[in-house]
Design a protein around this motif. Structure first.
Motif, short mmCIF file in Angstrom:
data_model
loop_
_atom_site.label_atom_id
_atom_site.label_comp_id
_atom_site.label_asym_id
_atom_site.label_seq_id
_atom_site.Cartn_x
_atom_site.Cartn_y
_atom_site.Cartn_z
N PRO A 128 112.36 -19.15 41.29
CA PRO A 128 111.21 -19.04 39.89
C PRO A 128 111.64 -18.56 39.06
O PRO A 128 110.59 -18.06 38.44
CB PRO A 128 111.61 -16.76 40.86
N GLY A 129 113.12 -18.81 38.97
CA GLY A 129 112.87 -18.22 37.14
C GLY A 129 112.50 -19.12 36.59
O GLY A 129 111.88 -19.29 35.59
N GLU A 130 112.88 -20.60 36.91
CA GLU A 130 112.04 -22.29 36.53
C GLU A 130 111.20 -22.37 36.46
O GLU A 130 110.40 -22.72 35.73
CB GLU A 130 113.26 -23.04 36.79
N ARG A 131 110.60 -21.99 37.40
CA ARG A 131 109.50 -22.00 37.17
C ARG A 131 108.15 -21.30 36.54
O ARG A 131 107.13 -21.33 36.33
CB ARG A 131 108.50 -21.45 38.91
N ALA A 132 109.02 -19.80 36.20
CA ALA A 132 108.26 -19.13 35.07
C ALA A 132 108.56 -19.55 33.42
O ALA A 132 107.38 -19.75 32.78
CB ALA A 132 109.12 -17.32 35.12
N VAL A 133 109.66 -20.65 33.38
CA VAL A 133 109.63 -21.17 32.50
C VAL A 133 108.63 -22.08 31.91
O VAL A 133 107.90 -22.71 31.42
CB VAL A 133 111.06 -22.04 32.32
N ALA A 193 111.90 -20.19 26.25
CA ALA A 193 113.39 -20.45 25.89
C ALA A 193 113.75 -19.17 25.80
O ALA A 193 114.57 -19.03 25.93
CB ALA A 193 113.35 -20.73 23.86
N ALA A 194 113.59 -17.84 25.51
CA ALA A 194 113.56 -16.35 25.26
C ALA A 194 113.53 -16.35 26.92
O ALA A 194 115.42 -15.96 27.16
CB ALA A 194 112.47 -15.70 24.72
N LEU A 195 113.78 -16.24 27.97
CA LEU A 195 113.65 -16.53 28.96
C LEU A 195 115.04 -17.48 29.67
O LEU A 195 116.24 -17.21 29.89
CB LEU A 195 112.27 -16.93 30.50
N LEU A 196 115.41 -18.47 28.85
CA LEU A 196 116.43 -18.92 28.85
C LEU A 196 117.47 -18.69 28.16
O LEU A 196 118.84 -18.83 28.39
CB LEU A 196 115.99 -21.01 28.83
N GLU A 197 117.47 -18.09 27.69
CA GLU A 197 118.57 -17.46 26.58
C GLU A 197 120.09 -17.39 27.03
O GLU A 197 120.87 -17.22 27.03
CB GLU A 197 117.63 -16.75 24.52
N PRO A 198 119.28 -15.98 27.66
CA PRO A 198 120.72 -14.73 28.50
C PRO A 198 121.25 -16.56 28.77
O PRO A 198 122.37 -15.51 29.26
CB PRO A 198 120.43 -14.01 28.76
N TYR A 199 121.03 -17.47 29.31
CA TYR A 199 121.86 -18.00 30.13
C TYR A 199 122.51 -19.29 30.10
O TYR A 199 123.49 -20.04 30.21
CB TYR A 199 120.98 -18.73 31.79
N SER A 223 126.83 -22.34 29.83
CA SER A 223 125.87 -23.75 30.76
C SER A 223 125.61 -24.86 29.92
O SER A 223 124.67 -24.90 29.29
CB SER A 223 124.84 -22.50 31.66
N PRO A 224 125.29 -26.01 29.15
CA PRO A 224 125.27 -27.05 28.86
C PRO A 224 124.29 -27.15 29.23
O PRO A 224 122.80 -27.59 28.42
CB PRO A 224 126.70 -27.59 28.96
N SER A 225 124.00 -27.67 30.37
CA SER A 225 122.08 -28.36 31.14
C SER A 225 121.71 -27.09 30.22
O SER A 225 119.91 -27.40 29.51
CB SER A 225 122.17 -28.12 32.64
N THR A 226 121.65 -25.69 30.40
CA THR A 226 120.58 -24.42 29.55
C THR A 226 120.48 -24.81 28.86
O THR A 226 119.40 -24.66 27.96
CB THR A 226 120.78 -23.43 30.32
N ALA A 227 121.09 -25.22 27.88
CA ALA A 227 121.54 -25.18 26.41
C ALA A 227 120.90 -25.70 26.32
O ALA A 227 120.06 -26.08 24.77
CB ALA A 227 122.45 -24.95 25.55
N LEU A 228 120.36 -27.22 26.61
CA LEU A 228 120.20 -28.17 26.36
C LEU A 228 118.82 -28.16 26.87
O LEU A 228 117.70 -28.32 26.20
CB LEU A 228 120.25 -29.91 27.11
N ARG A 229 118.03 -27.59 28.01
CA ARG A 229 116.60 -27.47 28.19
C ARG A 229 115.82 -26.37 27.00
O ARG A 229 114.82 -27.12 27.24
CB ARG A 229 116.66 -27.17 29.79
N ARG A 230 116.53 -25.50 27.03
CA ARG A 230 116.28 -24.52 25.90
C ARG A 230 115.90 -25.40 24.71
O ARG A 230 114.96 -25.21 23.43
CB ARG A 230 116.92 -23.31 25.88
#
Length: 262
Positions: free
Chosen positions: A23-28, A41-47, A51-58
């Motif tokens: 659900p979080g990824e769908r929201a992004v 990007a703000a939704l991803l920031e806490p993660y 998490s290198p993959s999340t850092a890269l997606r952001r």
């Protein structure tokens, strides 16, 4: 080239192609597809920590914001440095180098600053680091095609890179990337006077964006298709593109002069 468009119900979730289908990824994805990159990007920031993959997606989201708006460079650079520092293996380092090359390319083509040497070097580094089977390879090939076409003026190399990217994106179910490769291959076909091939590619690109709900990418796809249609249909497509452009607050910014001229 094999037809890339499938029935809507057969298309993979765009969120799944870009990190997951929670659900979080769908929201992004929903935010991204509507041009709300900062919110996504703000939704991803806490993660991001741990998490290198999340850092890269952001970082990728914020680089895409630069591409569509011509702004947000400092935030994109900061996010990219975090992603580069977090990378722990060659695949992660290669994907981060690909993103670095893309940011440098965008700054160059938008006239912010000539970073073409940096773009080539970063994409070359990514090619050396990424395994041939890596899902990130298709995006790298696409970006190398962009540099070949729009920086080096080498359309033959660009076409070869776009075709590799299209094959890889199809194999990995990345329908959004396919929409980009269709569009750029069609653009090269149009340059060569292959009107039917260009119309087919632009149509495929638009259909994929419609089916994925990539609203922020719809206006450019409509304008591209208008360029290969008869006057009445072209006018309709440009009017639709203008409505979407205004709905999204004038994004992408580089489309403004084209729509004003229409």
């Amino acid at each position: 080239m094999a037809r890339a468009v499938r029935r809507q119900e057969e298309l993979p979730s765009p969120a799944a192609a870009y990190g997951g289908d929670s659900p979080g990824e769908r929201a992004v994805w929903r935010l991204r597809s509507r041009g709300c990159w900062d919110d996504a990007a703000a939704l991803l920031e806490p993660y991001v920590p741990g998490s290198p993959s999340t850092a890269l997606r952001r970082a990728s989201l914020l680089v895409e914001r630069c591409m569509f708006t011509g702004s947000g460079w400092e935030a994109a650079e900061d996010a990219l440095r975090l992603a580069e520092a977090a990378a722990r293996d060659d695949d992660a380092r290669g994907a981060a180098a690909s993103e670095r090359g893309h940011l440098a390319y965008v700054a160059t083509v938008l006239g912010v600053r000539d970073r073409s040497d940096e773009a080539r070097a970063a994409l070359g580094r990514a090619a050396a680091l990424l395994d041939q089977a890596s899902p990130a390879r298709a995006m790298l090939d696409y970006r190398r095609g962009l540099v070949a076409e729009h920086v080096s003026g080498n359309t033959e190399a660009a076409q070869a890179a776009y075709r590799r990217a299209h094959t890889g994106a199809t194999a990995h179910g990345d329908a959004l990337l396919c929409s980009f490769t269709w569009r750029h291959l069609a653009g090269l076909a149009l340059r060569e006077g292959e009107l039917a091939e260009a119309r087919h590619g632009f149509t495929e690109s638009l259909l994929l964006r419609e089916r994925l709900g990539f609203l922020v990418g719809m206006a450019p796809a409509l304008v591209a298709l208008a360029d290969v249609q008869e006057k009445h249909e072209a006018t309709r497509l440009l009017e639709e593109a203008t409505r979407l452009f205004r709905l999204l607050g004038g994004v992408p910014t580089w489309l403004a002069s084209r729509l004003e001229a229409a």
